[in-house]
Design an enzyme around this catalytic site. Structure first.
Site, PDB file in Angstrom:
ATOM      1  N   SER A 446      51.346   4.478 126.198  1.00  0.00           N
ATOM      2  CA  SER A 446      49.904   4.738 126.208  1.00  0.00           C
ATOM      3  C   SER A 446      49.260   4.292 124.912  1.00  0.00           C
ATOM      4  CB  SER A 446      49.627   6.219 126.467  1.00  0.00           C
ATOM      5  OG  SER A 446      50.235   7.013 125.493  1.00  0.00           O
ATOM      6  N   CYS A 657      60.897  12.181 123.919  1.00  0.00           N
ATOM      7  CA  CYS A 657      60.267  12.551 122.644  1.00  0.00           C
ATOM      8  C   CYS A 657      60.874  13.819 122.069  1.00  0.00           C
ATOM      9  CB  CYS A 657      58.750  12.600 122.731  1.00  0.00           C
ATOM     10  SG  CYS A 657      58.078  12.840 124.354  1.00  0.00           S
ATOM     11  N   HIS A 708      51.758  12.673 116.649  1.00  0.00           N
ATOM     12  CA  HIS A 708      50.971  13.882 116.935  1.00  0.00           C
ATOM     13  C   HIS A 708      49.897  14.114 115.886  1.00  0.00           C
ATOM     14  CE1 HIS A 708      54.584  14.904 119.394  1.00  0.00           C
ATOM     15  NE2 HIS A 708      53.605  15.116 120.236  1.00  0.00           N
TER      16      HIS A 708
END
Ligand SMILES: CN1c2c(nc(N)[nH]c2=O)NC[C@@H]1CNc1ccc(C(=O)N[C@@H](CCC(=O)N[C@@H](CCC(=O)N[C@@H](CCC(=O)O)C(=O)O)C(=O)O)C(=O)O)cc1
Ligand SMILES: N[C@@H](CCS)C(=O)O
Ligand SMILES: [Zn+2]
Length: 770
Positions: A446, A657, A708
């Protein structure tokens, strides 16, 4: 009287109000006071919901602006110096630990603390991170006290929730470069718990919920041995402390029951009777003469309506042994893991809607069950009858059963799980066609999901733009993402996933057997939420799901285009699965659907296909032993079934992940993926040692930076990371990529971070070319 209790309530609010307020604060659109006020409003609203539902024991301190585990860092004054040195406001310091902070103009640049999965759920907590010579100091205004008083001022008596000392330390780690063994800190930490209990009591708290979920693990001896002294110490205040309910969930505690025997300080013990109903007898037998059982019979992890008859039987069974005064009816865990309310779902098909129950409805369920066992079934006859009707309707519904899917499953053969050739032979084919350089760079799939993308999708969903207009928009996005990857000079391209709302929901919306919701959001981490689709029946793929976008991207790209799919285990675990057929059956149905998609992608000319399985580890049963072996067998088989339909020249990637492979490495190896990309940037590169020890032959891309956080990693720090990785992996094996997808990031930071990543890769490419 049998009381009802909720262990924790979702905090986002009916319309994800907390997410919106938090992100507005981060974006400088609202003030700190406005955010604090919104938090207060939500807490009050949630307490009132539970009070109105008739819940007797309502939790407080289950609220958190980012994560309830991170709250404890501030509670205990264990904030690492790299955050405290900036003397930020407490709320900003808290967010800096959760998501990192980079303000070059103020000389601030600090990465986030590590975030990992909360047991086997899709919620992420910030890992408590301790220093050598760690100092502890209870916050001057402890949050559990403040929030109790806040509820009390509104006329609502609550039971504050805190994470227990043994769980806090078991879930903690030594900071990078430190060697402290967290559990060795128990003696220093316990006085803070004692002080907190004393303050809670002084504030008027009668009952406190201390969560010790690590009791469901196979604990290391030292951690197990910590329980008795810890809870004896917590009992030292006698009547000057609130009564303690020790809460466990997500598993059984039978194997650790000895540590709870004769612990006078415990008023009650909470167990998860949805997951492990069979533990009831053992736990009841271990209770002291006055101790109370909190029976978790309403599922905190799934959205199915509770079968009242079955739940009441479980509770009655406990009552027979203990009497009514010694049993509490409770949710199995916090309701954090289910959406807010079914009332917001206006478009769900009426037949299936009647099968569901979200947090607000589950709060009512515990109250109804408690009333049924206190006053007798007649007191809630209407509710019991309606419930029996729903349960019966679901059990006999035709939409849960598809004979064609069953026939296909019956025809699956062992051969269908294996690639045609060994890796070496496949690699030779792939090298010829892909022509990748050393240290090939790629991303995980993404690219930023911008406001514009979400707005256009929203318009399309509402029918405000036509499918053709939406398709044109997505194609333009893909072209833009391809152009940016060309500018960045990446090696394996992706189409960027602009058409996907979420990597699981998107597939759920395209598969038969699923239903999906409009407002059923669940917090995943920080302000980020997911809307898990719901598997209600047998799953199949009516049509190709991703081929159009991948094919288009390949047509406008000069480089290999990676097709992007979500694997069967991740589709299963990040959905709300059925509870009426085994998960292995659901996984195999999903695997067959994805297999068809993989084969279709290959036929469309896509030579690299990534099948993401980030939930593979999260599904690992929490205890070691036969259950794990069985899970890994069907989980690995599902992945292999989904990917093995292609020829040797097609390169299969998979992505995870997380970086903890040590305890199930053989399963990762058994997936036989040509390339694995894994999270690694925030953990020690030493974790890669397992790949060397086990002589892992295939290619690996350990993440070189954390996605993140909005923080931009420098080229230099990425080079250091790669250098560390090269201590464990060969140059020929090492691929270069971020930890995970970039959908939550903005474009500016994405381009800057990837530029640094590509430059770092080129540096090593040049170095090893000599
Ligand atoms: C990789 N991860 C994922 C996990 N689980 C998943 N199911 N998916 C994942 O990707 N688990 C582990 C990790 C980390 N987790 C996450 C979780 C969530 C996000 C994330 O970015 N979530 C978004 C919501 C995504 C989504 O579904 N968006 C929809 C709807 C968007 C929306 O809010 N629409 C508005 C209207 C439009 C507007 O004006 O903005 C509305 O409905 O009000 C979509 O894109 O269409 C989040 O924002 O929380 C990332 C990683
Ligand atoms: N392909 C997905 C994987 C996330 S785990 C993404 O890039 O967002
Ligand atoms: Zn990921």
């Amino acid at each position: 009287m049998v009381q009802s209790s909720v262990l924790g309530f979702p905090r986002m609010g009916k319309l994800r109000d907390l997410k919106k307020a938090t992100e507005a604060y981060w974006g400088g659109k609202i003030s700190r006071d406005e955010l604090l006020a919104e938090g207060k409003r939500l807490r009050l609203e949630h307490w009132k919901i539970q009070q109105d539902a008739g819940v007797d024991v309502i939790p407080s301190n289950d609220f958190a602006f980012y994560d309830q585990v991170l709250d404890h860092h501030q509670l205990f004054g264990t904030i690492p110096e790299r955050y405290s040195k900036y003397n930020l406001h407490a709320l900003d310091e808290y967010f800096a630990m959760g998501r990192g902070l980079q303000k070059p103009e103020e000389g601030i640049d600090v990465p986030a603390l590590e975030m990992v999965k909360w047991f086997d759920s899709n919620y992420h907590y910030v890992k408590p991170t301790l220093q050598d010579n760690q100092q502890y100091k209870l916050a001057a205004e402890p949050k559990p006290v403040t929030e109790f008083l806040e509820a009390k001022a509104a006329g609502i008596v609550t039971r504050p929730v805190i994470l227990g000392p043994v769980s806090f330390l078991t879930l903690a780690k030594a900071d990078r470069g430190q060697s402290v063994e967290p559990i060795s800190q128990l003696d220093q930490l316990l006085p803070l718990y004692v002080e907190l209990l004393s303050k809670l009591k002084a504030a008027g708290v009668e009952d406190v919920q201390i969560d010790e979920p690590v009791l469901v693990f196979d604990l290391a001896e030292k951690n197990k041995a910590a329980f008795k002294p810890a809870y004896e110490k917590l009992g030292s205040l006698g009547a000057n402390a609130p009564r303690i309910t020790l809460a466990t969930y997500f598993g059984d505690i039978v194997h650790n029951i000895d540590v709870l025997a004769n612990l006078q300080s415990l008023h009650s013990i909470h167990i998860d009777l949805v997951r492990n109903p069979e533990q009831l007898d053992t736990v009841v037998a271990a209770l002291g003469p006055n101790q109370v059982l909190s029976a978790g019979v309403v599922d905190g992890r799934n959205i199915w309506k509770t079968n009242f008859k079955a739940a009441i039987e479980k509770v009655e069974n406990a009552i027979q042994k203990l009497g009514k005064e010694r049993v509490i009816v409770a949710t199995s865990s916090s309701l954090l893991h289910v959406p807010h309310t079914l009332a917001s779902e206006k478009t769900l098909d009426a037949e299936v809607r009647d099968w569901f129950s979200f947090a607000v409805e589950k709060a009512s369920e515990v109250a109804v069950i408690a009333k049924a066992v206190t006053e007798g079934p007649a007191a809630v006859r209407e509710q019991l009858e309606a419930n029996a009707k729903s349960v019966q309707a679901r059990a006999s519904s035709a939409r849960t059963n598809d004979p064609a899917v069953k026939a296909r499953q019956a025809a699956v053969t062992a051969d269908m799980h294996n690639r045609r050739s060994e890796f070496t032979q496949r690699l030779a084919e792939q090298t010829k066609t892909l022509k990748l350089p050393l240290f090939p760079t790629t991303t995980i799939g993404s690219f930023p999901q911008t406001k514009e993308i979400r707005i256009q999708r929203n318009k399309f969903t509402k029918g405000e733009i036509t499918p053709e207009e939406y398709e044109k928009f997505i194609e333009a996005e893909i072209r833009e993402v391809v152009k940016i990857q060309e500018e960045l000079d990446l090696d394996v391209f992706v189409h960027g996933e602009p058409e996907r709302n979420d990597m699981v929901q998107y597939f759920g919306e395209r598969l038969t057997g699923y239903v999906f919701t409009t407002h059923a959001w669940v917090q995943s981490y920080g302000s980020r939420c997911v809307r898990p689709p719901i598997i209600v029946g047998d799953v199949s793929r009516p049509a190709a799901m991703t081929v159009k976008e991948s094919k288009y991207a390949a047509s406008v790209s000069p480089k290999p285009m990676k097709g992007m799919l979500t694997g069967p285990i991740t589709c299963l675990r990040w959905s709300f699965p059925r509870d009426d057929v085994h998960q292995s059956v659901q996984a195999q149905q999903l695997a067959l659907a994805i297999r068809d998609e993989v084969v279709d992608l290959e036929a469309a000319g896509i030579q690299v296909i990534q099948v993401d399985e980030p939930a593979l580890r999260e599904g690992l049963p929490l205890r070691t032993g036969s259950e794990r072996v069985a899970y890994l067998k069907w989980a690995v088989d599902s992945f292999k079934l989904s990917t093995a339909g292609v020829t040797d020249g097609t390169q299969i990637h998979s992505h995870f992940c997380y970086s903890e492979f040590q305890d199930f490495f053989h399963a990762i190896a058994a997936l036989d993926a040509d390339v694995l990309s894994i999270e690694n940037s925030k953990s020690d590169a030493k974790l890669l040692r397992v790949f060397v020890d086990e002589k892992y032959p295939r290619h690996i891309g350990p993440g070189v930076y954390d996605i993140h956080s909005p923080r931009i990693p420098s080229e230099e720090e990425i080079k250091v990371r790669i250098e560390e990785m090269l201590q464990y992996l060969t140059p020929a094996q090492l691929n270069i990529n971020p930890d995970c997808g970039l959908k939550t990031r903005g474009w500016t930071e994405t381009k800057a971070a990837l530029t640094n990543m590509v430059n770092a890769a080129k540096f090593f490419r040049a170095k090893y070319a000599q």
